[in-house]
Design a protein around this motif. Structure first.
Motif, PDB file in Angstrom:
ATOM      1  N   UNK A 108      27.045  79.617  80.638  1.00 22.59           N
ATOM      2  CA  UNK A 108      26.572  79.652  79.261  1.00 22.59           C
ATOM      3  C   UNK A 108      27.712  80.052  78.324  1.00 22.59           C
ATOM      4  N   UNK A 109      27.795  79.356  77.192  1.00 21.29           N
ATOM      5  CA  UNK A 109      28.807  79.703  76.197  1.00 21.29           C
ATOM      6  C   UNK A 109      28.437  81.030  75.531  1.00 21.29           C
ATOM      7  N   UNK A 110      29.453  81.834  75.242  1.00 15.09           N
ATOM      8  CA  UNK A 110      29.257  83.118  74.575  1.00 15.09           C
ATOM      9  C   UNK A 110      29.479  82.938  73.076  1.00 15.09           C
ATOM     10  N   UNK A 111      28.520  83.431  72.293  1.00 19.93           N
ATOM     11  CA  UNK A 111      28.565  83.287  70.836  1.00 19.93           C
ATOM     12  C   UNK A 111      28.471  84.651  70.167  1.00 19.93           C
ATOM     13  N   UNK A 112      29.251  84.805  69.094  1.00 20.96           N
ATOM     14  CA  UNK A 112      29.114  85.976  68.226  1.00 20.96           C
ATOM     15  C   UNK A 112      28.602  85.505  66.871  1.00 20.96           C
ATOM     16  N   UNK A 113      28.115  86.437  66.076  1.00 25.60           N
ATOM     17  CA  UNK A 113      27.738  86.153  64.698  1.00 25.60           C
ATOM     18  C   UNK A 113      28.925  86.539  63.833  1.00 25.60           C
ATOM     19  N   UNK A 114      29.537  85.559  63.178  1.00 24.51           N
ATOM     20  CA  UNK A 114      30.704  85.832  62.338  1.00 24.51           C
ATOM     21  C   UNK A 114      30.360  86.727  61.163  1.00 24.51           C
ATOM     22  N   UNK A 115      29.093  86.798  60.796  1.00 29.73           N
ATOM     23  CA  UNK A 115      28.678  87.700  59.732  1.00 29.73           C
ATOM     24  C   UNK A 115      29.155  87.282  58.354  1.00 29.73           C
ATOM     25  N   UNK A 116      29.226  86.010  58.092  1.00 28.16           N
ATOM     26  CA  UNK A 116      29.747  85.537  56.804  1.00 28.16           C
ATOM     27  C   UNK A 116      28.945  86.067  55.626  1.00 28.16           C
ATOM     28  N   UNK A 117      27.666  86.336  55.854  1.00 25.55           N
ATOM     29  CA  UNK A 117      26.828  86.841  54.758  1.00 25.55           C
ATOM     30  C   UNK A 117      26.631  88.348  54.842  1.00 25.55           C
ATOM     31  N   UNK A 118      27.307  88.982  55.788  1.00 25.85           N
ATOM     32  CA  UNK A 118      27.134  90.420  56.021  1.00 25.85           C
ATOM     33  C   UNK A 118      28.313  91.161  55.392  1.00 25.85           C
ATOM     34  N   UNK A 119      28.062  92.103  54.483  1.00 31.18           N
ATOM     35  CA  UNK A 119      29.154  92.796  53.816  1.00 31.18           C
ATOM     36  C   UNK A 119      29.824  93.887  54.666  1.00 31.18           C
ATOM     37  N   UNK A 120      29.361  94.103  55.900  1.00 30.95           N
ATOM     38  CA  UNK A 120      29.958  95.168  56.711  1.00 30.95           C
ATOM     39  C   UNK A 120      31.389  94.821  57.119  1.00 30.95           C
ATOM     40  N   UNK A 121      32.124  95.818  57.554  1.00 32.96           N
ATOM     41  CA  UNK A 121      33.554  95.672  57.785  1.00 32.96           C
ATOM     42  C   UNK A 121      33.920  94.709  58.906  1.00 32.96           C
TER      43      UNK A 121
END
Length: 127
Positions: A108-121
């Motif tokens: 299975x491919x591993x995916x992260x959430x880039x968080x483009x809409x998330x203002x966290x660091x």
């Protein structure tokens, strides 16, 4: 520290990505990657280049990015990620720690959430 739970493969329409080499249980530390911390000036210098697509925000206040060595900069994005990450200090070095958010099957491919809409660091940037 490198773990051998992952490898890199090519995915049509996505380019390179990281896959699980074996089943991984939820809440498992999958890998840790050393970080190359960029200066504010270097972050600005690469901001409009392809290299910027492989960076993580290291310090939003000082506008510094970082690059994870090894497979650490090759995780693709999903709004439903199966891995999470945090930037930690380990042995006086900054490290990107990757952990499973749920059980992951071998291949299975591993995916992260880039968080483009998330203002966290500490979110990988999407360009």
């Amino acid at each position: 520290m490198r773990f051998k739970l992952v490898s890199v493969d090519n995915f049509p329409g996505m380019g390179r990505g990281v896959v699980a080499r074996e089943d991984i249980e939820q809440n498992t530390v999958i890998a840790e990657y050393e970080l190359l911390i960029l200066s504010t000036e270097d972050t600005k210098l690469i901001s409009n280049t392809i290299l910027a697509t492989y960076t993580y925000t290291f310090n939003q206040e000082t506008a510094q990015d970082c690059i994870a060595l090894g497979e650490g900069s090759l995780f693709n994005h999903s709004d439903s990620p199966n891995i999470g990450y945090q930037i930690i200090n380990k042995n006086e070095k900054s490290v990107l720690r990757i952990s499973s958010l749920r059980k992951i099957q071998s291949g299975e491919q591993l995916f992260i959430d880039y968080g483009a809409d998330d203002p966290s660091f500490n979110k990988k940037k999407r360009y």
